[in-house]
Scaffold this motif. Structure first.
Motif, PDB file in Angstrom:
ATOM      1  N   GLY A  99      36.457  33.417  45.021  1.00 56.34           N
ATOM      2  CA  GLY A  99      36.216  33.590  43.509  1.00 56.34           C
ATOM      3  C   GLY A  99      36.466  32.206  42.830  1.00 56.34           C
ATOM      4  O   GLY A  99      35.567  31.366  42.890  1.00 56.34           O
TER       5      GLY A  99
ATOM      6  N   ALA B 130      47.480  38.169  40.668  1.00 55.07           N
ATOM      7  CA  ALA B 130      46.136  37.876  41.077  1.00 55.07           C
ATOM      8  C   ALA B 130      45.887  36.260  41.238  1.00 55.07           C
ATOM      9  O   ALA B 130      44.517  36.042  41.473  1.00 55.07           O
ATOM     10  CB  ALA B 130      45.434  38.195  39.723  1.00 55.07           C
TER      11      ALA B 130
ATOM     12  N   LEU C 193      42.112  33.973  39.899  1.00 54.90           N
ATOM     13  CA  LEU C 193      41.161  34.752  39.947  1.00 54.90           C
ATOM     14  C   LEU C 193      41.137  35.384  38.559  1.00 54.90           C
ATOM     15  O   LEU C 193      40.173  35.869  38.117  1.00 54.90           O
ATOM     16  CB  LEU C 193      41.245  36.031  40.889  1.00 54.90           C
ATOM     17  N   LEU C 194      42.400  35.609  38.021  1.00 53.88           N
ATOM     18  CA  LEU C 194      42.144  36.386  36.744  1.00 53.88           C
ATOM     19  C   LEU C 194      43.381  35.335  35.971  1.00 53.88           C
ATOM     20  O   LEU C 194      44.559  35.276  36.065  1.00 53.88           O
ATOM     21  CB  LEU C 194      42.792  37.413  36.818  1.00 53.88           C
TER      22      LEU C 194
ATOM     23  N   TRP D 237      33.004  35.624  42.986  1.00 60.91           N
ATOM     24  CA  TRP D 237      33.891  36.154  42.203  1.00 60.91           C
ATOM     25  C   TRP D 237      34.183  37.437  41.433  1.00 60.91           C
ATOM     26  O   TRP D 237      34.881  38.065  41.328  1.00 60.91           O
ATOM     27  CB  TRP D 237      34.159  35.098  40.877  1.00 60.91           C
TER      28      TRP D 237
ATOM     29  N   LEU E  35      36.657  40.434  42.261  1.00 65.42           N
ATOM     30  CA  LEU E  35      37.405  41.139  41.132  1.00 65.42           C
ATOM     31  C   LEU E  35      36.849  42.487  41.069  1.00 65.42           C
ATOM     32  O   LEU E  35      37.863  43.409  40.826  1.00 65.42           O
ATOM     33  CB  LEU E  35      37.091  40.559  39.959  1.00 65.42           C
TER      34      LEU E  35
ATOM     35  N   MET F 173      39.332  44.035  43.555  1.00 63.59           N
ATOM     36  CA  MET F 173      40.599  43.983  43.141  1.00 63.59           C
ATOM     37  C   MET F 173      40.647  45.378  41.955  1.00 63.59           C
ATOM     38  O   MET F 173      41.829  45.962  42.157  1.00 63.59           O
ATOM     39  CB  MET F 173      40.891  42.741  42.336  1.00 63.59           C
TER      40      MET F 173
ATOM     41  N   ARG G 252      43.785  47.669  33.672  1.00 69.89           N
ATOM     42  CA  ARG G 252      42.692  46.855  34.251  1.00 69.89           C
ATOM     43  C   ARG G 252      41.336  46.600  33.050  1.00 69.89           C
ATOM     44  O   ARG G 252      40.451  45.817  33.498  1.00 69.89           O
ATOM     45  CB  ARG G 252      42.210  47.459  35.296  1.00 69.89           C
TER      46      ARG G 252
ATOM     47  N   LEU H 164      40.636  42.728  33.241  1.00 72.97           N
ATOM     48  CA  LEU H 164      39.868  42.628  34.493  1.00 72.97           C
ATOM     49  C   LEU H 164      38.435  43.034  34.568  1.00 72.97           C
ATOM     50  O   LEU H 164      37.699  41.960  34.859  1.00 72.97           O
ATOM     51  CB  LEU H 164      40.605  43.294  35.613  1.00 72.97           C
TER      52      LEU H 164
ATOM     53  N   ILE I  37      34.948  40.662  34.863  1.00 72.19           N
ATOM     54  CA  ILE I  37      33.819  40.936  35.672  1.00 72.19           C
ATOM     55  C   ILE I  37      32.724  41.160  34.864  1.00 72.19           C
ATOM     56  O   ILE I  37      31.569  40.575  35.367  1.00 72.19           O
ATOM     57  CB  ILE I  37      34.156  42.231  36.527  1.00 72.19           C
TER      58      ILE I  37
END
Ligand SMILES: [Zn+2]
Length: 365
Positions: free
Chosen positions: A225, A243, A246-247, A262, A266, A269, A288, A291, A295
């Motif tokens: 990612g 996280a 990645l976040l 990535w 995610l 995730m 989420r 998140l 994405i």
């Protein structure tokens, strides 16, 4: 990593990918919130520590502390050893149990410069990283540690002569900023001189489950990612997830990474039943929604890049210049930045990096 560059702020950075930088305009300082160290209790015995952004523009990754009946697990040791020692003192107020595990979520040094401070405090510590993260740390960190005090010393010398590190004469506004920043940089130089690189001692490929005593910790690599070896930590009972980068909230860090992979990482995730997410930087997130927004952003960048490649052919025979104007991520600006002008500027800066890494990833075939 450093935050996206705000036009008009003089900055010093000492991080893996950044160079010492000085800009031309007067504004200086972040909003008050990001400048405070913040501790959030996520559950009994689980805490997130958000480190303050330093007034030179340097940022430090979040730390998560997970306390079990027998021992303690820490996610990321942050950027400054002095901050790591502050965290260790805090952990000792929470518990008398030792930190047995420290995870480095990825190789960027704003998440692992404090490794040595933890080992000094807890000599039987295991430092965990995904195998690719250990490789990258071993490649990059020793040079970083050697270079950064020298870069700081060179900048201090230049500033004292009224110049930036490239030899350009500072404006009057910049000279005022330098007056404020010099003591910070001198202190930083001293701290950097004392840095000792400490490589992870325990590696994993896909997954590592640890029972701390009534506390199950799942360490996972869900795919590439932000870096080749990103690791996340999931507490299935508490539905808490750390996280790494990645976040990152409110604006993703896209200096590095593999956007197509990535987005998939995610996506995996998002399948975990997390109700609380500790991002690599920024405040604790509930749910989420953010998140999923990231994405969508990554998928849009990848889809638009693929559409452009269908028009022009093999990207290996083209340059970033040939594709960058075909990718328009501005529809996401409002969703990430609202009407905040600073955040909008950060968002725009982020998309420049995102388009670049999306092209780089597409050209690797
Ligand atoms: Zn970071």
């Amino acid at each position: 990593m450093t935050r996206a560059h705000h036009p008009g702020r003089l900055r010093i950075s000492f991080l893996s990918l950044a160079v010492l930088f000085i800009s031309a305009a007067p504004a200086f300082g972040d909003s008050a919130d990001a400048n405070q160290r913040q501790i959030t209790k996520l559950a009994d015995g689980v805490y997130a520590i958000q480190h303050k952004n330093l007034n030179d523009g340097t940022v430090s990754g979040n730390t998560t502390v997970i306390i079990g009946d027998r021992e303690v697990f820490v996610v990321d040791s942050c950027f400054l050893p002095s901050s790591a020692r502050e965290d260790i003192a805090q952990i000792r107020q929470w518990t008398s149990k030792p930190v047995a595990y420290l995870l480095n979520t990825h190789f960027h040094n704003d998440h692992n410069n404090g490794n040595r401070a933890y080992l000094d405090a807890f000599p039987s510590l295991a430092i965990i990283a995904q195998v690719e993260t250990k490789k990258d740390m071993d490649l990059i960190q020793p040079g970083n540690i050697e270079r950064t005090p020298k870069q700081a010393a060179a900048t201090i010398a230049a500033w004292k002569q009224g110049k930036d590190q490239r030899g350009r004469t500072l404006s009057e506004d910049e000279k005022k900023q330098v007056q404020e920043l010099l003591p910070v940089l001198e202190q930083r130089e001293a701290e950097f001189k004392s840095l000792i690189y400490l490589s992870p001692t325990l590696t994993f490929t896909d997954r590592l489950d640890i029972d701390l005593g009534n506390r199950e910790v799942q360490v996972m690599h869900l795919g590439r990612g932000n870096t080749p070896g990103d690791a996340i930590v999931y507490l299935p009972k508490e539905k808490i997830l750390a996280a790494g980068d990645l976040l990152v909230h409110p604006i993703p860090y896209t200096y590095d990474g593999y956007p197509a992979e990535w987005a998939q990482t995610l996506g995996k995730m998002a399948q975990l039943d997390a109700e609380i997410i500790v991002p690599g930087h920024g405040p604790v997130l509930h749910g989420r929604a953010y998140l999923n927004l990231v994405i969508d952003l990554l998928n849009s960048a990848v889809e638009e890049m693929r559409a452009r490649i269908r028009q022009i052919g093999h990207p290996g025979f083209h340059s970033l210049e040939d594709v960058k104007d075909s990718i328009d991520l501005s529809p996401f600006r409002l969703k990430f930045a609202g009407d905040d002008k600073d955040l909008q500027a950060e968002f725009d800066d982020m998309t420049v990096h995102l388009v670049k890494i999306t092209f780089n990833e597409a050209a690797l075939r």
